[in-house]
Write a protein that holds these residues in place. Sequence first.
Motif, PDB file in Angstrom:
ATOM      1  N   ASP A   1     -31.361  24.270   7.614  1.00  0.00           N
ATOM      2  CA  ASP A   1     -32.281  23.250   7.152  1.00  0.00           C
ATOM      3  C   ASP A   1     -33.566  23.412   7.980  1.00  0.00           C
ATOM      4  OD1 ASP A   1     -31.595  21.087   5.034  1.00  0.00           O
ATOM      5  OD2 ASP A   1     -33.064  20.177   6.365  1.00  0.00           O
ATOM      6  N   VAL A   2     -34.329  22.362   8.126  1.00  0.00           N
ATOM      7  CA  VAL A   2     -35.608  22.462   8.816  1.00  0.00           C
ATOM      8  C   VAL A   2     -35.614  21.505   9.996  1.00  0.00           C
ATOM      9  CG1 VAL A   2     -38.106  22.113   8.578  1.00  0.00           C
ATOM     10  CG2 VAL A   2     -36.780  23.106   6.699  1.00  0.00           C
ATOM     11  N   GLY A   3     -35.977  22.021  11.152  1.00  0.00           N
ATOM     12  CA  GLY A   3     -36.025  21.172  12.339  1.00  0.00           C
ATOM     13  C   GLY A   3     -35.666  21.970  13.580  1.00  0.00           C
ATOM     14  N   GLU A   4     -35.333  21.244  14.643  1.00  0.00           N
ATOM     15  CA  GLU A   4     -35.010  21.922  15.909  1.00  0.00           C
ATOM     16  C   GLU A   4     -33.825  22.858  15.751  1.00  0.00           C
ATOM     17  OE1 GLU A   4     -34.614  18.530  18.638  1.00  0.00           O
ATOM     18  OE2 GLU A   4     -36.242  19.417  19.803  1.00  0.00           O
ATOM     19  N   HIS A   5     -32.828  22.410  14.976  1.00  0.00           N
ATOM     20  CA  HIS A   5     -31.625  23.228  14.807  1.00  0.00           C
ATOM     21  C   HIS A   5     -31.962  24.551  14.112  1.00  0.00           C
ATOM     22  CE1 HIS A   5     -32.285  21.346  10.984  1.00  0.00           C
ATOM     23  NE2 HIS A   5     -31.680  22.400  10.478  1.00  0.00           N
ATOM     24  N   GLN A   6     -33.028  24.562  13.310  1.00  0.00           N
ATOM     25  CA  GLN A   6     -33.432  25.780  12.594  1.00  0.00           C
ATOM     26  C   GLN A   6     -33.906  26.838  13.601  1.00  0.00           C
ATOM     27  OE1 GLN A   6     -37.054  25.135  10.402  1.00  0.00           O
ATOM     28  NE2 GLN A   6     -36.593  26.685   8.853  1.00  0.00           N
ATOM     29  N   LEU A   7     -34.669  26.378  14.575  1.00  0.00           N
ATOM     30  CA  LEU A   7     -35.165  27.304  15.598  1.00  0.00           C
ATOM     31  C   LEU A   7     -33.999  27.801  16.444  1.00  0.00           C
ATOM     32  CD1 LEU A   7     -38.176  25.019  16.502  1.00  0.00           C
ATOM     33  CD2 LEU A   7     -38.147  26.972  14.924  1.00  0.00           C
ATOM     34  N   TRP A   8     -33.056  26.892  16.699  1.00  0.00           N
ATOM     35  CA  TRP A   8     -31.850  27.282  17.429  1.00  0.00           C
ATOM     36  C   TRP A   8     -31.088  28.337  16.610  1.00  0.00           C
ATOM     37  CZ3 TRP A   8     -26.674  27.238  16.280  1.00  0.00           C
ATOM     38  CH2 TRP A   8     -25.795  27.422  17.349  1.00  0.00           C
ATOM     39  N   ALA A   9     -31.013  28.107  15.291  1.00  0.00           N
ATOM     40  CA  ALA A   9     -30.246  29.004  14.424  1.00  0.00           C
ATOM     41  C   ALA A   9     -30.790  30.426  14.468  1.00  0.00           C
ATOM     42  CB  ALA A   9     -30.268  28.484  12.982  1.00  0.00           C
ATOM     43  N   VAL A  10     -32.121  30.527  14.418  1.00  0.00           N
ATOM     44  CA  VAL A  10     -32.725  31.859  14.405  1.00  0.00           C
ATOM     45  C   VAL A  10     -32.232  32.684  15.593  1.00  0.00           C
ATOM     46  CG1 VAL A  10     -34.899  33.075  14.766  1.00  0.00           C
ATOM     47  CG2 VAL A  10     -34.800  31.158  13.175  1.00  0.00           C
ATOM     48  N   ARG A  11     -32.096  32.003  16.731  1.00  0.00           N
ATOM     49  CA  ARG A  11     -31.773  32.722  17.957  1.00  0.00           C
ATOM     50  C   ARG A  11     -30.277  32.813  18.216  1.00  0.00           C
ATOM     51  NH1 ARG A  11     -34.684  35.160  21.561  1.00  0.00           N
ATOM     52  NH2 ARG A  11     -35.167  33.691  23.194  1.00  0.00           N
ATOM     53  N   ASN A  12     -29.473  32.152  17.402  1.00  0.00           N
ATOM     54  CA  ASN A  12     -28.056  32.063  17.775  1.00  0.00           C
ATOM     55  C   ASN A  12     -27.059  32.527  16.731  1.00  0.00           C
ATOM     56  OD1 ASN A  12     -27.658  30.730  20.590  1.00  0.00           O
ATOM     57  ND2 ASN A  12     -29.411  29.688  19.654  1.00  0.00           N
ATOM     58  N   VAL A  13     -27.535  33.146  15.669  1.00  0.00           N
ATOM     59  CA  VAL A  13     -26.581  33.710  14.704  1.00  0.00           C
ATOM     60  C   VAL A  13     -26.865  35.206  14.580  1.00  0.00           C
ATOM     61  CG1 VAL A  13     -26.471  31.523  13.441  1.00  0.00           C
ATOM     62  CG2 VAL A  13     -28.010  33.319  12.645  1.00  0.00           C
ATOM     63  N   PRO A  14     -25.886  35.966  14.116  1.00  0.00           N
ATOM     64  CA  PRO A  14     -26.116  37.406  13.973  1.00  0.00           C
ATOM     65  C   PRO A  14     -27.078  37.687  12.815  1.00  0.00           C
ATOM     66  CG  PRO A  14     -23.783  36.846  13.577  1.00  0.00           C
ATOM     67  CD  PRO A  14     -24.513  35.572  13.744  1.00  0.00           C
ATOM     68  N   HIS A  15     -27.944  38.673  13.001  1.00  0.00           N
ATOM     69  CA  HIS A  15     -28.870  39.079  11.936  1.00  0.00           C
ATOM     70  C   HIS A  15     -28.667  40.565  11.685  1.00  0.00           C
ATOM     71  CE1 HIS A  15     -30.787  35.230  12.194  1.00  0.00           C
ATOM     72  NE2 HIS A  15     -31.165  35.408  13.434  1.00  0.00           N
ATOM     73  N   VAL A  16     -27.774  40.862  10.792  1.00  0.00           N
ATOM     74  CA  VAL A  16     -27.419  42.267  10.581  1.00  0.00           C
ATOM     75  C   VAL A  16     -27.932  42.771   9.238  1.00  0.00           C
ATOM     76  CG1 VAL A  16     -25.474  43.857  10.329  1.00  0.00           C
ATOM     77  CG2 VAL A  16     -25.443  42.112  12.127  1.00  0.00           C
ATOM     78  N   TYR A  17     -27.748  41.961   8.207  1.00  0.00           N
ATOM     79  CA  TYR A  17     -28.092  42.413   6.858  1.00  0.00           C
ATOM     80  C   TYR A  17     -29.260  41.607   6.284  1.00  0.00           C
ATOM     81  CZ  TYR A  17     -23.432  44.358   7.267  1.00  0.00           C
ATOM     82  OH  TYR A  17     -22.324  45.030   7.698  1.00  0.00           O
ATOM     83  N   PRO A  18     -30.035  42.233   5.378  1.00  0.00           N
ATOM     84  CA  PRO A  18     -31.034  41.446   4.656  1.00  0.00           C
ATOM     85  C   PRO A  18     -30.325  40.474   3.714  1.00  0.00           C
ATOM     86  CG  PRO A  18     -30.927  43.691   3.779  1.00  0.00           C
ATOM     87  CD  PRO A  18     -30.045  43.657   4.985  1.00  0.00           C
ATOM     88  N   ARG A  19     -31.016  39.402   3.373  1.00  0.00           N
ATOM     89  CA  ARG A  19     -30.514  38.369   2.456  1.00  0.00           C
ATOM     90  C   ARG A  19     -29.336  37.588   3.034  1.00  0.00           C
ATOM     91  NH1 ARG A  19     -33.259  38.703  -2.022  1.00  0.00           N
ATOM     92  NH2 ARG A  19     -34.160  40.668  -2.699  1.00  0.00           N
ATOM     93  N   HIS A  20     -29.166  37.633   4.341  1.00  0.00           N
ATOM     94  CA  HIS A  20     -28.079  36.877   4.956  1.00  0.00           C
ATOM     95  C   HIS A  20     -28.579  35.703   5.796  1.00  0.00           C
ATOM     96  CE1 HIS A  20     -24.232  39.325   4.368  1.00  0.00           C
ATOM     97  NE2 HIS A  20     -25.131  39.769   3.519  1.00  0.00           N
ATOM     98  N   PHE A  21     -29.900  35.564   5.916  1.00  0.00           N
ATOM     99  CA  PHE A  21     -30.437  34.409   6.650  1.00  0.00           C
ATOM    100  C   PHE A  21     -31.390  33.685   5.713  1.00  0.00           C
ATOM    101  CE2 PHE A  21     -33.387  32.180   9.484  1.00  0.00           C
ATOM    102  CZ  PHE A  21     -32.481  31.493  10.283  1.00  0.00           C
ATOM    103  N   LEU A  22     -31.015  32.472   5.303  1.00  0.00           N
ATOM    104  CA  LEU A  22     -31.764  31.758   4.278  1.00  0.00           C
ATOM    105  C   LEU A  22     -32.387  30.512   4.886  1.00  0.00           C
ATOM    106  CD1 LEU A  22     -28.889  31.780   1.590  1.00  0.00           C
ATOM    107  CD2 LEU A  22     -30.403  33.671   2.227  1.00  0.00           C
ATOM    108  N   SER A  23     -33.709  30.420   4.804  1.00  0.00           N
ATOM    109  CA  SER A  23     -34.377  29.291   5.419  1.00  0.00           C
ATOM    110  C   SER A  23     -35.670  29.023   4.666  1.00  0.00           C
ATOM    111  CB  SER A  23     -34.670  29.641   6.889  1.00  0.00           C
ATOM    112  OG  SER A  23     -34.764  28.485   7.666  1.00  0.00           O
ATOM    113  N   SER A  24     -36.067  27.770   4.605  1.00  0.00           N
ATOM    114  CA  SER A  24     -37.284  27.417   3.886  1.00  0.00           C
ATOM    115  C   SER A  24     -38.476  27.670   4.805  1.00  0.00           C
ATOM    116  CB  SER A  24     -37.223  25.946   3.469  1.00  0.00           C
ATOM    117  OG  SER A  24     -38.461  25.538   2.942  1.00  0.00           O
TER     118      SER A  24
END
Lengths: 81, 524
Positions: free
Chosen positions: B375-398
């Motif tokens: 979603d949008v907010g502080e947790h979104q910034l946390w999410a960017v830094r705390n989940v794996p980013h391996v494949y395209p189209r696997h991180f969905l954010s507005s």
Amino acid sequence: MKESIYRLCCYVENKPGVLARIVGLISGRGYNIQTLNVGPTEDGTVSRMKIDVLGSERVVNQIILQLRNCVNVIEVTSRRR
Amino acid sequence: MKKSGQRTGAQALVEGLAKAGADVVFGYPGGNVLDIFDAVRESGMRFVLGRHEQGCVHMADGYARSLGRPGVVLVTSGPGLTNTITGLGCANMDGVPIVLVCGQVPLDQIGTDAFQEADTVGLTRAVSKHNFLVKSADEIPETMAQAFYIATHGKPGPVVIDVPRDCQRALTAAKHPERVCLRAYHPEVYATPREVGRLAKLLNEAKRPVIYAGGGVIAADAAGDVTALAHKAQIPVATTMMGIGSIDERDPLALGMSGMYGAPAANIALSEADVILALGVRFNDRTTGFSPGMSRRAKIVHVDCDASSINKNVTVHLGIVADVKDLLATVDSRIRPAEHSVWAARLAAERAADEARNPRPCAAVLPTDVIVATDVGEHQLWAVRNVPHVYPRHFLSSGGMGAMGFGIPAAIGAAIARPGHPVVALVGDGGAQMTGEELAVAVEHNLAVVFVVFVNRSLGLVRRMQDEEFGGRRFATDLVSPDFVRLARAYGMKGVRAKGVESLPSALARSLKSKSPTLVEVIL
Ligand SMILES: Cc1ncc(C[n+]2csc(CCOP(=O)(O)OP(=O)(O)O)c2C)c(N)n1
């Protein structure tokens, strides 16, 4: 940045809603349309719009590029008045 | 009497959906769209009933972002349509292909303030790539084909089709066109040989090059091409939030996301580079907080399929209007293998230091093929830094719109688009109360989504702005939130509570194993 009046000449498909879309694109960015003239061309499916806007070269170029992105816009030219 | 080849406009419309390859429709019914609903029923196409039209559009958006195919939405006139505006705006800003069909009052009632009439074309103009008002059943096959074409060609985006009730009902024998030919819309764009030459020369001569990859890379399915170029010429890759997935983060050349809340290595690279190859980015400073100091000395090459995005926010050395994937294929043979060992080593060291400072226990328990919607907010910034980013189209954010309420429905859309993939939604307690009603959809379709709600009893990001910019005068940012565990159970899904982010990894690991919809409430 220096502002001048630009005349945009748009050839568009003659369909309902096209005028509103073009005017919306310009006015939605806070620019005033000073003159607007819409008329037919020899090809009845194409209309010509002459639009005078006051803006800087940079802004007007941006508007032209966005107008060209419109699905119903065939061609846009401009000149400084 | 029905003549041969004739069917209703509604049936022709649903044929158009099938012809375009649509396999799921997200929507919500109402009086002016029932003929189309009946045709969907008859076709046997999968239908997903949202609980609010905004949710339907975000679901179609999550479907489209995660799959790379247009999402389809079907809603009724008037309030059904006005409820879609946020979803459309969100997809429009991020260039997500959606075809939204909406019922309308009969033609002869348009403009009479009829019951549930709204000026759909007027309302959606500013939040869609294009829109149509159908005036007869005969127009429907061609309009459908054009809508899918426009949604998916050039910079993708949402297209709205407004269909009056009488046109849905009327019979038509009109055929579906084999090919779409639009008189005024020719989105194919190609770099000139001169531009390709200049780009190759700049890259071949660069001492400290960096690739800056944005959402355009993902939309063009060019992540593999970006990675190949990076490897060949040993060019490190920074991304925007929308460009996450352009390169596997485990790649030694991956620097992570840039921006105020991004990775230091990415920001250093952009501020010290001598050549920045910006691919499908918008140089939009709000997307990730605030843009890093781009090196003033750097020569920026900006490649985008949308001419209007070049020189819009940043003046560049070389602007190339082209499809990113096409261009990378064209320039490939001109790029010489290279080493930038000092530069690459410096950035790799920055990255290693950052990783040592910021362990990621959640990323460790998430599978590499997890699809994450935020979603949008502080947790979104946390999410960017705390989940794996391996494949395209696997991180969905507005990204562009920053629309709260995106996370839950987008995750549901992704789970429907890519069954078998683990899907996690990360949302704040604010956003969870905007579109939480869609949890019912996950239960109804038994989707194995893990919904993580970060409960800080506050509109965290706005509160932070009040602390930083308004001398700590907090106002209207305290939030009374429900007990989300009980809420989840009321919906019929599992609900578990984690005390603090420290306990999230184990809760996540357990929930992912359960293969059924689960809500994890994290009390911060
Ligand atoms: C629809 C909408 N309304 C308002 C905002 C402004 N806004 C941005 S972040 C935010 C707070 C979000 O709070 P929450 O969902 O609890 O997440 P947190 O920041 O606490 O992680 C708000 C209100 C927005 N982005 N979208």
